[in-house]
Design a protein around this motif. Structure first.
Motif, PDB file in Angstrom:
ATOM      1  N   GLN A  34     -60.676 -21.705   1.610  1.00  0.00           N
ATOM      2  CA  GLN A  34     -59.995 -20.964   2.665  1.00  0.00           C
ATOM      3  C   GLN A  34     -58.476 -21.043   2.457  1.00  0.00           C
ATOM      4  O   GLN A  34     -57.961 -22.000   1.881  1.00  0.00           O
ATOM      5  CB  GLN A  34     -60.355 -21.528   4.041  1.00  0.00           C
ATOM      6  CG  GLN A  34     -61.803 -21.344   4.412  1.00  0.00           C
ATOM      7  CD  GLN A  34     -62.211 -19.886   4.418  1.00  0.00           C
ATOM      8  OE1 GLN A  34     -61.472 -19.013   4.856  1.00  0.00           O
ATOM      9  NE2 GLN A  34     -63.403 -19.606   3.895  1.00  0.00           N
ATOM     10  N   PRO A  35     -57.734 -20.056   2.956  1.00  0.00           N
ATOM     11  CA  PRO A  35     -56.284 -20.085   2.824  1.00  0.00           C
ATOM     12  C   PRO A  35     -55.676 -21.287   3.555  1.00  0.00           C
ATOM     13  O   PRO A  35     -56.233 -21.774   4.546  1.00  0.00           O
ATOM     14  CB  PRO A  35     -55.826 -18.785   3.490  1.00  0.00           C
ATOM     15  CG  PRO A  35     -57.043 -17.966   3.708  1.00  0.00           C
ATOM     16  CD  PRO A  35     -58.229 -18.872   3.649  1.00  0.00           C
ATOM     17  N   ALA A  36     -54.535 -21.735   3.076  1.00  0.00           N
ATOM     18  CA  ALA A  36     -53.856 -22.891   3.669  1.00  0.00           C
ATOM     19  C   ALA A  36     -53.571 -22.679   5.151  1.00  0.00           C
ATOM     20  O   ALA A  36     -53.687 -23.607   5.949  1.00  0.00           O
ATOM     21  CB  ALA A  36     -52.565 -23.186   2.908  1.00  0.00           C
ATOM     22  N   GLY A  37     -53.208 -21.457   5.539  1.00  0.00           N
ATOM     23  CA  GLY A  37     -52.912 -21.174   6.946  1.00  0.00           C
ATOM     24  C   GLY A  37     -54.113 -21.391   7.842  1.00  0.00           C
ATOM     25  O   GLY A  37     -53.993 -21.887   8.961  1.00  0.00           O
ATOM     26  N   TYR A  38     -55.300 -21.012   7.367  1.00  0.00           N
ATOM     27  CA  TYR A  38     -56.529 -21.218   8.148  1.00  0.00           C
ATOM     28  C   TYR A  38     -56.801 -22.709   8.325  1.00  0.00           C
ATOM     29  O   TYR A  38     -57.113 -23.176   9.419  1.00  0.00           O
ATOM     30  CB  TYR A  38     -57.706 -20.534   7.454  1.00  0.00           C
ATOM     31  CG  TYR A  38     -59.018 -20.742   8.177  1.00  0.00           C
ATOM     32  CD1 TYR A  38     -59.340 -19.968   9.279  1.00  0.00           C
ATOM     33  CD2 TYR A  38     -59.915 -21.728   7.765  1.00  0.00           C
ATOM     34  CE1 TYR A  38     -60.535 -20.166   9.963  1.00  0.00           C
ATOM     35  CE2 TYR A  38     -61.108 -21.927   8.437  1.00  0.00           C
ATOM     36  CZ  TYR A  38     -61.406 -21.146   9.531  1.00  0.00           C
ATOM     37  OH  TYR A  38     -62.579 -21.364  10.210  1.00  0.00           O
ATOM     38  N   LYS A  39     -56.656 -23.463   7.225  1.00  0.00           N
ATOM     39  CA  LYS A  39     -56.884 -24.903   7.290  1.00  0.00           C
ATOM     40  C   LYS A  39     -55.923 -25.559   8.259  1.00  0.00           C
ATOM     41  O   LYS A  39     -56.303 -26.423   9.054  1.00  0.00           O
ATOM     42  CB  LYS A  39     -56.733 -25.525   5.903  1.00  0.00           C
ATOM     43  CG  LYS A  39     -57.811 -25.103   4.933  1.00  0.00           C
ATOM     44  CD  LYS A  39     -57.552 -25.679   3.557  1.00  0.00           C
ATOM     45  CE  LYS A  39     -58.580 -25.209   2.560  1.00  0.00           C
ATOM     46  NZ  LYS A  39     -58.349 -25.752   1.231  1.00  0.00           N
ATOM     47  N   LYS A  40     -54.663 -25.140   8.224  1.00  0.00           N
ATOM     48  CA  LYS A  40     -53.652 -25.692   9.132  1.00  0.00           C
ATOM     49  C   LYS A  40     -54.017 -25.387  10.586  1.00  0.00           C
ATOM     50  O   LYS A  40     -53.908 -26.249  11.456  1.00  0.00           O
ATOM     51  CB  LYS A  40     -52.284 -25.101   8.784  1.00  0.00           C
ATOM     52  CG  LYS A  40     -51.149 -25.639   9.611  1.00  0.00           C
ATOM     53  CD  LYS A  40     -49.833 -25.027   9.133  1.00  0.00           C
ATOM     54  CE  LYS A  40     -48.668 -25.479   9.949  1.00  0.00           C
ATOM     55  NZ  LYS A  40     -47.398 -24.862   9.487  1.00  0.00           N
ATOM     56  N   GLU A  41     -54.462 -24.165  10.846  1.00  0.00           N
ATOM     57  CA  GLU A  41     -54.858 -23.773  12.203  1.00  0.00           C
ATOM     58  C   GLU A  41     -55.988 -24.664  12.722  1.00  0.00           C
ATOM     59  O   GLU A  41     -55.949 -25.144  13.857  1.00  0.00           O
ATOM     60  CB  GLU A  41     -55.306 -22.319  12.208  1.00  0.00           C
ATOM     61  CG  GLU A  41     -55.809 -21.840  13.550  1.00  0.00           C
ATOM     62  CD  GLU A  41     -56.386 -20.430  13.483  1.00  0.00           C
ATOM     63  OE1 GLU A  41     -57.308 -20.160  14.271  1.00  0.00           O
ATOM     64  OE2 GLU A  41     -55.936 -19.619  12.658  1.00  0.00           O
ATOM     65  N   VAL A  42     -56.986 -24.895  11.879  1.00  0.00           N
ATOM     66  CA  VAL A  42     -58.113 -25.742  12.275  1.00  0.00           C
ATOM     67  C   VAL A  42     -57.637 -27.171  12.535  1.00  0.00           C
ATOM     68  O   VAL A  42     -57.995 -27.785  13.545  1.00  0.00           O
ATOM     69  CB  VAL A  42     -59.223 -25.729  11.200  1.00  0.00           C
ATOM     70  CG1 VAL A  42     -60.298 -26.766  11.500  1.00  0.00           C
ATOM     71  CG2 VAL A  42     -59.840 -24.342  11.088  1.00  0.00           C
ATOM     72  N   MET A  43     -56.811 -27.701  11.654  1.00  0.00           N
ATOM     73  CA  MET A  43     -56.341 -29.087  11.802  1.00  0.00           C
ATOM     74  C   MET A  43     -55.492 -29.262  13.051  1.00  0.00           C
ATOM     75  O   MET A  43     -55.656 -30.236  13.795  1.00  0.00           O
ATOM     76  CB  MET A  43     -55.575 -29.512  10.554  1.00  0.00           C
ATOM     77  CG  MET A  43     -56.477 -29.680   9.361  1.00  0.00           C
ATOM     78  SD  MET A  43     -55.535 -30.168   7.912  1.00  0.00           S
ATOM     79  CE  MET A  43     -56.852 -30.238   6.703  1.00  0.00           C
ATOM     80  N   VAL A  44     -54.588 -28.327  13.315  1.00  0.00           N
ATOM     81  CA  VAL A  44     -53.750 -28.420  14.521  1.00  0.00           C
ATOM     82  C   VAL A  44     -54.609 -28.294  15.771  1.00  0.00           C
ATOM     83  O   VAL A  44     -54.417 -29.026  16.751  1.00  0.00           O
ATOM     84  CB  VAL A  44     -52.633 -27.350  14.488  1.00  0.00           C
ATOM     85  CG1 VAL A  44     -51.931 -27.241  15.826  1.00  0.00           C
ATOM     86  CG2 VAL A  44     -51.636 -27.666  13.383  1.00  0.00           C
ATOM     87  N   HIS A  45     -55.573 -27.388  15.744  1.00  0.00           N
ATOM     88  CA  HIS A  45     -56.481 -27.202  16.880  1.00  0.00           C
ATOM     89  C   HIS A  45     -57.235 -28.498  17.181  1.00  0.00           C
ATOM     90  O   HIS A  45     -57.284 -28.956  18.336  1.00  0.00           O
ATOM     91  CB  HIS A  45     -57.457 -26.068  16.543  1.00  0.00           C
ATOM     92  CG  HIS A  45     -58.444 -25.786  17.611  1.00  0.00           C
ATOM     93  ND1 HIS A  45     -58.300 -24.750  18.489  1.00  0.00           N
ATOM     94  CD2 HIS A  45     -59.608 -26.401  17.936  1.00  0.00           C
ATOM     95  CE1 HIS A  45     -59.339 -24.734  19.325  1.00  0.00           C
ATOM     96  NE2 HIS A  45     -60.149 -25.730  19.007  1.00  0.00           N
ATOM     97  N   GLU A  46     -57.799 -29.113  16.142  1.00  0.00           N
ATOM     98  CA  GLU A  46     -58.566 -30.351  16.344  1.00  0.00           C
ATOM     99  C   GLU A  46     -57.671 -31.519  16.745  1.00  0.00           C
ATOM    100  O   GLU A  46     -58.060 -32.356  17.557  1.00  0.00           O
ATOM    101  CB  GLU A  46     -59.382 -30.685  15.103  1.00  0.00           C
ATOM    102  CG  GLU A  46     -60.488 -29.690  14.805  1.00  0.00           C
ATOM    103  CD  GLU A  46     -61.453 -29.470  15.962  1.00  0.00           C
ATOM    104  OE1 GLU A  46     -61.745 -30.420  16.723  1.00  0.00           O
ATOM    105  OE2 GLU A  46     -61.944 -28.328  16.104  1.00  0.00           O
TER     106      GLU A  46
END
Length: 96
Positions: A52-64
């Motif tokens: 997955q793109p880095a932006g998607y991973k960042k979104e998931v990590m910040v959300h969690e």
């Protein structure tokens, strides 16, 4: 992990290939009788995150991380939570 001086961890973050679970990220924030009992445990599922793109991973990590710190969904009445987060993108498979 987040520690306070001389204490045990408050947030523990792990990643692994947990398989086809239906979730990309998951956070468990234990609560007993209305009081948060650390640590929060956050898991990131490489089964969906890999590729997955880095932006998607960042979104998931910040959300969690928000959940680990006590933020919850708008519709939630969970233990000692401030409900300001919307959406549930981390509880469904990643796009693509």
């Amino acid at each position: 992990m987040w520690f306070e001086t001389g204490s045990s961890p408050k947030v523990v973050m792990n990643e692994g290939n947990y398989g086809s679970t239906g979730w990309v990220g998951h956070t468990n924030r234990p609560c007993s009788y209305g009081v948060y009992t650390p640590p929060s445990t956050t898991q990131f599922n490489q089964y969906y995150m890999n590729g997955q793109p880095a932006g998607y991973k960042k979104e998931v990590m910040v959300h969690e991380l928000g959940h680990a710190l006590g933020l919850n969904y708008v519709h939630s009445t969970a233990c000692a939570s401030m409900a300001i987060m919307e959406g549930s993108s981390t509880m469904r498979p990643a796009p693509g």
